[in-house]
Design a protein around this motif. Structure first.
Motif, PDB file in Angstrom:
ATOM      1  N   GLU A 267     -22.653  -4.582  36.865  1.00  0.00           N
ATOM      2  CA  GLU A 267     -22.324  -5.510  35.783  1.00  0.00           C
ATOM      3  C   GLU A 267     -21.617  -4.778  34.644  1.00  0.00           C
ATOM      4  O   GLU A 267     -20.902  -5.377  33.875  1.00  0.00           O
TER       5      GLU A 267
ATOM      6  N   ILE B  35     -12.781 -16.724  44.031  1.00  0.00           N
ATOM      7  CA  ILE B  35     -14.129 -16.138  44.107  1.00  0.00           C
ATOM      8  C   ILE B  35     -14.489 -15.836  45.563  1.00  0.00           C
ATOM      9  O   ILE B  35     -15.028 -14.768  45.876  1.00  0.00           O
TER      10      ILE B  35
ATOM     11  N   ALA C  42     -17.097  -6.875  41.575  1.00  0.00           N
ATOM     12  CA  ALA C  42     -18.336  -7.598  41.244  1.00  0.00           C
ATOM     13  C   ALA C  42     -18.294  -8.112  39.809  1.00  0.00           C
ATOM     14  O   ALA C  42     -18.655  -9.261  39.530  1.00  0.00           O
ATOM     15  N   ALA C  43     -17.817  -7.269  38.891  1.00  0.00           N
ATOM     16  CA  ALA C  43     -17.738  -7.680  37.483  1.00  0.00           C
ATOM     17  C   ALA C  43     -16.719  -8.801  37.313  1.00  0.00           C
ATOM     18  O   ALA C  43     -16.928  -9.733  36.527  1.00  0.00           O
TER      19      ALA C  43
ATOM     20  N   ILE D 219     -15.904 -11.108  39.531  1.00  0.00           N
ATOM     21  CA  ILE D 219     -16.503 -12.346  40.059  1.00  0.00           C
ATOM     22  C   ILE D 219     -17.393 -12.987  38.990  1.00  0.00           C
ATOM     23  O   ILE D 219     -17.313 -14.192  38.734  1.00  0.00           O
ATOM     24  N   GLN D 220     -18.220 -12.177  38.343  1.00  0.00           N
ATOM     25  CA  GLN D 220     -19.105 -12.716  37.302  1.00  0.00           C
ATOM     26  C   GLN D 220     -18.310 -13.388  36.181  1.00  0.00           C
ATOM     27  O   GLN D 220     -18.700 -14.440  35.684  1.00  0.00           O
ATOM     28  N   LYS D 221     -17.208 -12.760  35.786  1.00  0.00           N
ATOM     29  CA  LYS D 221     -16.406 -13.323  34.685  1.00  0.00           C
ATOM     30  C   LYS D 221     -15.727 -14.623  35.125  1.00  0.00           C
ATOM     31  O   LYS D 221     -15.652 -15.582  34.349  1.00  0.00           O
TER      32      LYS D 221
ATOM     33  N   GLU E 247     -16.816 -16.674  37.324  1.00  0.00           N
ATOM     34  CA  GLU E 247     -17.856 -17.706  37.448  1.00  0.00           C
ATOM     35  C   GLU E 247     -18.154 -18.358  36.103  1.00  0.00           C
ATOM     36  O   GLU E 247     -18.421 -19.553  36.034  1.00  0.00           O
ATOM     37  N   LYS E 248     -18.090 -17.575  35.015  1.00  0.00           N
ATOM     38  CA  LYS E 248     -18.286 -18.147  33.681  1.00  0.00           C
ATOM     39  C   LYS E 248     -17.167 -19.144  33.352  1.00  0.00           C
ATOM     40  O   LYS E 248     -17.410 -20.218  32.808  1.00  0.00           O
TER      41      LYS E 248
ATOM     42  N   ARG F 178     -15.464 -12.263  47.013  1.00  0.00           N
ATOM     43  CA  ARG F 178     -16.766 -12.028  47.657  1.00  0.00           C
ATOM     44  C   ARG F 178     -16.579 -11.416  49.044  1.00  0.00           C
ATOM     45  O   ARG F 178     -17.329 -10.519  49.437  1.00  0.00           O
TER      46      ARG F 178
END
Length: 362
Positions: free
Chosen positions: A321, A353, A169-170, A172-174, A176-177, A357
């Motif tokens: 997160e 991604i 999950a962490a 994916i967030q990175k 996405e940035k 997911r």
């Protein structure tokens, strides 16, 4: 080219990446110089710095002033048991100036690049159960197909007990940035560039907030640092020997220990088959002490495995997160000015991604 460069860890918390032969090496140096220029006021480049290792200029050993190394932040340094994966991103791993022969060579290495948009170049995963690392080289990544790529990536996030969904999950967030940055810029196109993923493999160095209770921080001496500071195995890569009276420390870097991020790369300089001696000026002892947050045995109530399962596999959403994860762009020997979005790189990021997911949902 049968052999490429290796990366050496320096005891000061940086890594040394030997410059590749022209035109690749100078191009990579030029890229870092441009992004990290102290006069830079281009918001696109200033934001890009967040996604790169910090750059500290170039360095040459006193014994071989013609050898140039890029001096870069060691992204793995803050981790106790770093799990590392290197993923090449994009639909083409050859640049716009590549010869027909080069194109053919790159395509034949991984014909699915166009379709999948990324390629796992290597990974090193810490298995909690055996207290050991499992590594995979580029042959592993090239064996992955559309059908197996999800399982192939999942191996990186599996610690022997369970799938580290918090780290996925962490990650994916990175990513996405980084994707947002690519969606907003039309000045650079990246070929054969990679994302470096690092997450904390041990329960030793993860802060676990159980309903806002942070477990106490403990400062520990890294394994291998003797009280006198004589011998230090620094991240298994550099042996620091003979702390001399005037405060200088001789570090000898041997080829077998020189692999760092680029698990897929081999040392190309014959000189490394012997030993390269680096003079490390005034290595402060403070530099080699690591502080890490420990989950003390007593917090596990002696019931280690079920508790680990809870920590790693059933973390509440709001904690995910905070997983200790780094995702950085590396390898810039084929970055070119452009006036269009980098669609191949964007395609690869989006596809990666999607795969991650799907792993979260499985």
């Amino acid at each position: 080219n049968a052999s490429l460069l290796g990366i050496l860890q320096h005891p000061d918390g940086t890594v040394l990446k030997q410059l590749q032969p022209p035109p690749r090496g100078p191009r990579e140096q030029e890229f870092y110089n441009k992004v990290y220029d102290s006069d830079c006021c281009d918001s696109v480049l200033l934001e890009l710095r967040e996604y790169l290792p910090k750059y500290f200029g170039v360095w040459s050993p006193p014994t071989a002033p013609n050898d140039t190394y890029l001096k870069l932040e060691d992204v793995t340094r803050k981790f106790n048991k770093p799990c590392i994966m290197d993923v090449k991103i994009g639909q083409k791993s050859y640049d716009p100036y590549a010869s027909a022969e080069k194109i053919q060579q790159q395509v034949s290495k991984y014909p699915l690049m166009e379709e999948i948009g990324f390629l796992v170049l290597g990974m090193r995963v810490y298995h909690v159960s055996s207290d050991s690392y499992e590594t995979q080289n580029q042959h592993y990544g090239r064996s992955l197909t559309k059908e197996t790529v999800k399982d192939g990536i999942s191996k990186f996030f599996h610690n022997g007990y369970c799938l580290r969904k918090d780290a996925i999950a962490a990650s994916i967030q990175k990513i996405e940035k980084i994707l947002e940055w690519f969606e907003g810029q039309k000045q650079l196109n990246f070929y054969a560039s990679s994302l470096l993923f690092v997450y904390e493999g041990s329960c030793q160095a993860t802060t676990v907030r159980l309903s806002d209770v942070t477990l106490p921080e403990k400062r520990g001496v890294p394994k291998g640092l003797l009280s006198g500071g004589d011998i230090l195995e620094y991240n298994n890569n550099i042996h620091v020997i003979n702390s001399t009276e005037n405060g200088k420390i001789e570090a000898s870097v041997s080829k077998g220990l020189s692999k760092f991020y680029a698990l897929h790369k081999k040392v190309y300089s014959k000189r490394h088959h012997s030993q390269l001696s680096l003079k490390v000026e005034n290595l402060e002892q403070g530099n080699v002490w690591k502080s890490s947050t420990c989950i003390a045995q007593e917090h596990l109530n002696g019931n280690v495995i079920p508790q680990l399962e809870k920590v790693f596999c059933h973390m509440p959403a709001e904690m995910k997160e905070s997983a200790n994860v780094e995702v950085r762009m590396i390898d810039f020997a084929h970055v070119f000015p452009s006036n269009t979005k980098d669609e191949g790189y964007i395609y690869g990021l989006k596809n990666l991604i999607t795969v991650l997911r799907n792993l979260l949902d499985s």
